[in-house]
Design a protein around this motif. Sequence first.
Motif, mmCIF file in Angstrom:
data_model
loop_
_atom_site.group_PDB
_atom_site.id
_atom_site.type_symbol
_atom_site.label_atom_id
_atom_site.label_comp_id
_atom_site.label_asym_id
_atom_site.label_seq_id
_atom_site.Cartn_x
_atom_site.Cartn_y
_atom_site.Cartn_z
ATOM 1 N N ALA A 156 11.303 13.258 0.958
ATOM 2 C CA ALA A 156 10.730 13.048 -0.366
ATOM 3 C C ALA A 156 11.754 12.281 -1.194
ATOM 4 O O ALA A 156 12.963 12.526 -1.103
ATOM 5 C CB ALA A 156 10.395 14.385 -1.009
ATOM 6 N N ALA B 285 11.995 11.953 -4.680
ATOM 7 C CA ALA B 285 12.443 12.533 -5.944
ATOM 8 C C ALA B 285 13.732 13.341 -5.819
ATOM 9 O O ALA B 285 14.626 13.209 -6.670
ATOM 10 C CB ALA B 285 11.333 13.378 -6.557
ATOM 11 N N ARG C 98 4.294 3.344 -1.489
ATOM 12 C CA ARG C 98 4.846 4.690 -1.691
ATOM 13 C C ARG C 98 6.216 4.859 -1.051
ATOM 14 O O ARG C 98 6.894 5.856 -1.258
ATOM 15 C CB ARG C 98 3.892 5.750 -1.144
ATOM 16 C CG ARG C 98 3.790 5.838 0.379
ATOM 17 C CD ARG C 98 2.726 6.840 0.771
ATOM 18 N NE ARG C 98 2.637 7.069 2.210
ATOM 19 C CZ ARG C 98 2.976 8.207 2.805
ATOM 20 N NH1 ARG C 98 3.457 9.212 2.104
ATOM 21 N NH2 ARG C 98 2.828 8.351 4.111
ATOM 22 N N LEU D 34 11.727 5.083 -7.733
ATOM 23 C CA LEU D 34 10.803 6.006 -8.396
ATOM 24 C C LEU D 34 10.141 5.329 -9.592
ATOM 25 O O LEU D 34 8.940 5.508 -9.833
ATOM 26 C CB LEU D 34 11.550 7.265 -8.842
ATOM 27 C CG LEU D 34 11.943 8.249 -7.732
ATOM 28 C CD1 LEU D 34 12.982 9.248 -8.248
ATOM 29 C CD2 LEU D 34 10.710 8.992 -7.204
ATOM 30 N N SER E 199 7.362 7.304 -3.732
ATOM 31 C CA SER E 199 7.488 8.760 -3.696
ATOM 32 C C SER E 199 8.112 9.267 -2.405
ATOM 33 O O SER E 199 8.467 10.445 -2.318
ATOM 34 C CB SER E 199 6.102 9.399 -3.859
ATOM 35 O OG SER E 199 5.230 8.978 -2.806
#
Length: 334
Positions: A190, A192, A264, A295, A300
């Motif tokens: 991921a 983030a 993404r 981001l 993502s």
Amino acid sequence: MEFTIGGRLEVRMTPADVGKRVSVRRVADVPDEGAKFTDTVGVLTSWDDEVLSVTTKSGESVRIPESALVAGKVVPRAPARRRGPAASFGELTRTAARAWQPVESELLGDWRLRAAGGFTRRANSVLPLGDPGLPLGDALARVRSWYGERDLPPYIQTATGAEDTQERLCADLEEHGWRREVTAEVRIAALAPVGDLDVDISAVRLTREPDDAWLSRYQRFETPGPHVLKVLGSGPSVWFATVPGDGPAGAPPAAIGRCVVDGRWAGFMAVEVGQEYRRRGLATAVMTALARTALDEGASAAWLQVEADNEGARALYDGMGFTLHHSYHHFRPA
């Protein structure tokens, strides 16, 4: 590993199971400290002339005589990964290819032949994502010829841990006398959490093109010719990170990195830190700065590639939450 029915070891697979994932036990070639058996898990790629061929996750092709087979069965694939973003092999491989594009390419059926003046194996290898449209021997001859015309060694990039067809190709290449030269891991995470790392990124400078300072730290070429700049600049949205060093004017920067944002996905490449600047958290700062920019552009998920023997980089990426998606290998004629 259990193969018993009513207390007996049994072989519960046949040549009809070629192409399936299997687990087999065989008599050990060289008994070690009393061990009598060796276990192998992988894709059953052939079963001919009383010899089985099983391709393991590492890409190794293991040949097992029927006479040495003690037990065997078809087993399901490993459960889907629960960490990191879901990603198919095809999606991730095509995303990675767009982030590192060759100078020229040509299709051979569903194989893409790629060349970039010899700058990196990835940009100078065949990406086989299907059927070449020819018998394998003829396709390999065409590959040799195509790269020979460009004074380049022929390489084919294959994968394990992703698709059975790719693992069978690894075994077929070995059968045709091709040998693996390098193995790398493709990892995902991921995005983030990478961008949220609590690190100081104030020294990281981001640009859209690699300047002379950035190129002076990058270690993958001797002279940055046009083909190098074309590959480095390829991709939908490309960013370069530089951390200046504290050496004399004109000295290479302390650290660099590259990121390509593609929908993404954010792909991280060319993260390098000078020997004298290591253990200062600069690689983490570079990746965090790039992740925050990605981001902001709507990405993502993150991916990267790391050679299997690069223990330092693997430990860094472990700490950031990157997990193995699959491995890829470059094969070359022996």
